[in-house]
Design a protein around this motif. Structure first.
Motif, PDB file in Angstrom:
ATOM      1  N   GLY A 220       0.822  -1.214   0.000  1.00 42.01           N
ATOM      2  CA  GLY A 220       0.000   0.000   0.000  1.00 42.01           C
ATOM      3  C   GLY A 220       0.848   1.253   0.000  1.00 42.01           C
ATOM      4  O   GLY A 220       0.574   2.212  -0.731  1.00 42.01           O
ATOM      5  N   ALA A 221       1.914   1.249   0.807  1.00 43.80           N
ATOM      6  CA  ALA A 221       2.804   2.413   0.879  1.00 43.80           C
ATOM      7  C   ALA A 221       3.507   2.639  -0.460  1.00 43.80           C
ATOM      8  O   ALA A 221       3.595   3.773  -0.949  1.00 43.80           O
ATOM      9  CB  ALA A 221       3.832   2.212   1.989  1.00 43.80           C
ATOM     10  N   THR A 232      -4.613   4.594  -5.214  1.00 43.41           N
ATOM     11  CA  THR A 232      -4.310   3.466  -4.330  1.00 43.41           C
ATOM     12  C   THR A 232      -5.513   3.115  -3.469  1.00 43.41           C
ATOM     13  O   THR A 232      -5.817   1.931  -3.256  1.00 43.41           O
ATOM     14  CB  THR A 232      -3.085   3.779  -3.448  1.00 43.41           C
ATOM     15  OG1 THR A 232      -1.959   4.025  -4.297  1.00 43.41           O
ATOM     16  CG2 THR A 232      -2.758   2.630  -2.514  1.00 43.41           C
ATOM     17  N   CYS A 233      -6.211   4.125  -2.977  1.00 47.21           N
ATOM     18  CA  CYS A 233      -7.415   3.863  -2.179  1.00 47.21           C
ATOM     19  C   CYS A 233      -8.439   3.080  -2.990  1.00 47.21           C
ATOM     20  O   CYS A 233      -9.035   2.111  -2.492  1.00 47.21           O
ATOM     21  CB  CYS A 233      -8.031   5.182  -1.709  1.00 47.21           C
ATOM     22  SG  CYS A 233      -7.116   5.982  -0.378  1.00 47.21           S
ATOM     23  N   PHE A 234      -8.642   3.459  -4.252  1.00 43.33           N
ATOM     24  CA  PHE A 234      -9.631   2.732  -5.060  1.00 43.33           C
ATOM     25  C   PHE A 234      -9.222   1.282  -5.258  1.00 43.33           C
ATOM     26  O   PHE A 234     -10.075   0.393  -5.378  1.00 43.33           O
ATOM     27  CB  PHE A 234      -9.836   3.405  -6.418  1.00 43.33           C
ATOM     28  CG  PHE A 234     -10.967   2.789  -7.191  1.00 43.33           C
ATOM     29  CD1 PHE A 234     -12.285   3.115  -6.897  1.00 43.33           C
ATOM     30  CD2 PHE A 234     -10.727   1.835  -8.176  1.00 43.33           C
ATOM     31  CE1 PHE A 234     -13.342   2.513  -7.576  1.00 43.33           C
ATOM     32  CE2 PHE A 234     -11.772   1.227  -8.862  1.00 43.33           C
ATOM     33  CZ  PHE A 234     -13.088   1.574  -8.568  1.00 43.33           C
ATOM     34  N   ASN A 235      -7.922   1.028  -5.283  1.00 41.42           N
ATOM     35  CA  ASN A 235      -7.458  -0.347  -5.464  1.00 41.42           C
ATOM     36  C   ASN A 235      -7.872  -1.270  -4.319  1.00 41.42           C
ATOM     37  O   ASN A 235      -7.854  -2.494  -4.466  1.00 41.42           O
ATOM     38  CB  ASN A 235      -5.934  -0.378  -5.639  1.00 41.42           C
ATOM     39  CG  ASN A 235      -5.523   0.017  -7.046  1.00 41.42           C
ATOM     40  OD1 ASN A 235      -6.334   0.025  -7.964  1.00 41.42           O
ATOM     41  ND2 ASN A 235      -4.261   0.358  -7.219  1.00 41.42           N
ATOM     42  N   VAL A 236      -8.234  -0.695  -3.168  1.00 34.77           N
ATOM     43  CA  VAL A 236      -8.787  -1.506  -2.071  1.00 34.77           C
ATOM     44  C   VAL A 236     -10.062  -2.201  -2.552  1.00 34.77           C
ATOM     45  O   VAL A 236     -10.308  -3.380  -2.258  1.00 34.77           O
ATOM     46  CB  VAL A 236      -9.068  -0.634  -0.830  1.00 34.77           C
ATOM     47  CG1 VAL A 236      -9.818  -1.439   0.237  1.00 34.77           C
ATOM     48  CG2 VAL A 236      -7.769  -0.073  -0.259  1.00 34.77           C
ATOM     49  N   LEU A 255      -3.973   1.239   5.168  1.00 31.40           N
ATOM     50  CA  LEU A 255      -3.133   1.810   6.231  1.00 31.40           C
ATOM     51  C   LEU A 255      -1.748   2.149   5.680  1.00 31.40           C
ATOM     52  O   LEU A 255      -1.205   3.229   5.941  1.00 31.40           O
ATOM     53  CB  LEU A 255      -3.020   0.814   7.387  1.00 31.40           C
ATOM     54  CG  LEU A 255      -2.151   1.214   8.581  1.00 31.40           C
ATOM     55  CD1 LEU A 255      -2.689   2.468   9.248  1.00 31.40           C
ATOM     56  CD2 LEU A 255      -2.074   0.060   9.589  1.00 31.40           C
ATOM     57  N   GLY A 256      -1.178   1.241   4.900  1.00 34.83           N
ATOM     58  CA  GLY A 256       0.128   1.483   4.297  1.00 34.83           C
ATOM     59  C   GLY A 256       0.108   2.675   3.371  1.00 34.83           C
ATOM     60  O   GLY A 256       1.048   3.479   3.341  1.00 34.83           O
ATOM     61  N   ALA A 257      -0.972   2.807   2.600  1.00 37.65           N
ATOM     62  CA  ALA A 257      -1.086   3.929   1.666  1.00 37.65           C
ATOM     63  C   ALA A 257      -1.083   5.266   2.394  1.00 37.65           C
ATOM     64  O   ALA A 257      -0.358   6.200   2.021  1.00 37.65           O
ATOM     65  CB  ALA A 257      -2.364   3.779   0.838  1.00 37.65           C
ATOM     66  N   ILE A 258      -1.875   5.352   3.441  1.00 36.67           N
ATOM     67  CA  ILE A 258      -1.995   6.630   4.168  1.00 36.67           C
ATOM     68  C   ILE A 258      -0.713   6.942   4.936  1.00 36.67           C
ATOM     69  O   ILE A 258      -0.216   8.072   4.911  1.00 36.67           O
ATOM     70  CB  ILE A 258      -3.220   6.586   5.109  1.00 36.67           C
ATOM     71  CG1 ILE A 258      -4.500   6.587   4.267  1.00 36.67           C
ATOM     72  CG2 ILE A 258      -3.209   7.760   6.077  1.00 36.67           C
ATOM     73  CD1 ILE A 258      -5.770   6.386   5.044  1.00 36.67           C
TER      74      ILE A 258
END
Length: 333
Positions: A220-221, A232-236, A255-258
């Motif tokens: 995610g990061a 990245t959020c949409f990829n969830v 969580l990793g993305a944010i």
């Protein structure tokens, strides 16, 4: 025998602790904060909430009001929507600067005895405009927590204090253990809004990560730093619709993305001076501090020692820090 009350008020919650000779006698919290003042335009709800929480704390310990020797308030309680507005002290600021900035005010609606307010700290930026607004930041509440961590872990700066939460703070400490600057992100609030109030709520069952999945966290990061936070959020949702990854995996990816976006702040913000070899001290909410430690460890930029503060050590940081500041002021012998 010395009895001290510490009040820690944030945006949405107030915590009151009663101390006897450095030990916690009782602790109470309520869901009242400065947001209530901002919404209503009146301090009445905040005053009532703080007063009632103090009374509950005293009752729990069977201590009378007249037995209290000192009352200290820290956090957003000293903001323009708090109980009493106290100007920030300017960075660099350590124990002595915070102590000198304390002010005593009697607010009969809250408590009969005076309350000593600890000031917040702000960065020094002149003539703020679009060209330099990113360098400005401020804190109310984290400064006493930082002082407590420094004392308890016997830290000698320079160091970077990382404090993830609703509003994550990155606080820069110099070789004299003074706060030289800070930077804030909305990491926790973003996490809440995205998890509960977007199309991703269904993919996450409106729940945060309950345990760490290192692979998903790092993925995610990496994704957020490559293609941006929004994509990245949409990829969830994609992971939910078309893969076998479970809910906690998807929550770790978010969580990793944010938090990955927070690392960009840590590396690039002009509000602080982060050097690759600076030691990093992480305290805050359990999952978030564990996640940040993993992300920093796996980022080639960072080479300094990483310390994660234990839950036990950080249990009463605000109160302990407020007492340290009051002691430096000479209010506690």
């Amino acid at each position: 025998m010395t009895h001290i009350i510490t009040i820690d008020t944030g945006t949405t919650n107030t915590r009151v602790t009663l101390w006897q000779d450095g030990e916690v006698l009782a602790h109470q919290a309520c869901e009242v904060g400065v947001r209530d003042t901002a919404i209503t335009g009146s301090r009445e709800k905040l005053q009532n909430g703080v007063r009632d929480t103090i009374n509950k704390t005293l009752a729990a310990a069977q201590v009378r009001e007249e037995q209290i020797d000192l009352v200290i308030g820290s956090g957003m309680i000293s903001s323009n929507v708090g109980l009493f507005e106290l100007p920030h002290v300017l960075a660099p600021a350590g124990l002595q600067q915070l102590a000198r900035g304390m002010v005593s005010v009697t607010i009969p609606e809250v408590f009969a005895k005076p309350i000593w307010f600890v000031p917040g700290v702000r960065n020094v930026v002149d003539n703020i405009g679009l060209h330099n607004c990113e360098a400005m930041d401020m804190m109310r509440g984290e400064e006493v927590e930082v002082m407590s961590v420094i004392e308890q872990l016997d830290i000698t700066g320079p160091a970077m204090m990382v404090m993830p939460g609703s509003h994550s703070k990155f606080v820069c400490i110099d070789d004299k253990n003074r706060i030289t600057g800070c930077v804030t992100t909305l990491a926790g609030e973003l996490m809440y809004v995205i998890t509960h109030n977007t199309i991703l709520a269904q993919s996450l069952d409106s729940q945060f990560a309950t345990s760490i999945s290192e692979e998903m966290l790092l993925a995610g990061a990496q994704s957020a730093q490559t293609i941006g936070l929004g994509r990245t959020c949409f990829n969830v949702r994609t992971l939910d619709q078309f893969t076998i990854y479970e809910r906690n995996d998807r929550a770790n990816f978010l969580l990793g993305a944010i938090l990955g976006a927070d690392l960009l702040t840590l590396k690039n913000s002009t509000a602080i001076k982060m050097m690759p070899g600076t030691p990093v001290v992480i305290c805050g909410k359990p999952i978030m501090k564990e996640a940040l430690a993993i992300l920093i460890k796996n980022d080639d930029y960072f080479s300094g020692k990483i310390t994660v503060v234990s839950d036990e050590t950080q249990a009463h940081l605000a109160g302990q820090g407020a007492i340290l500041v009051a002691t430096a002021r000479g209010l506690i012998k």
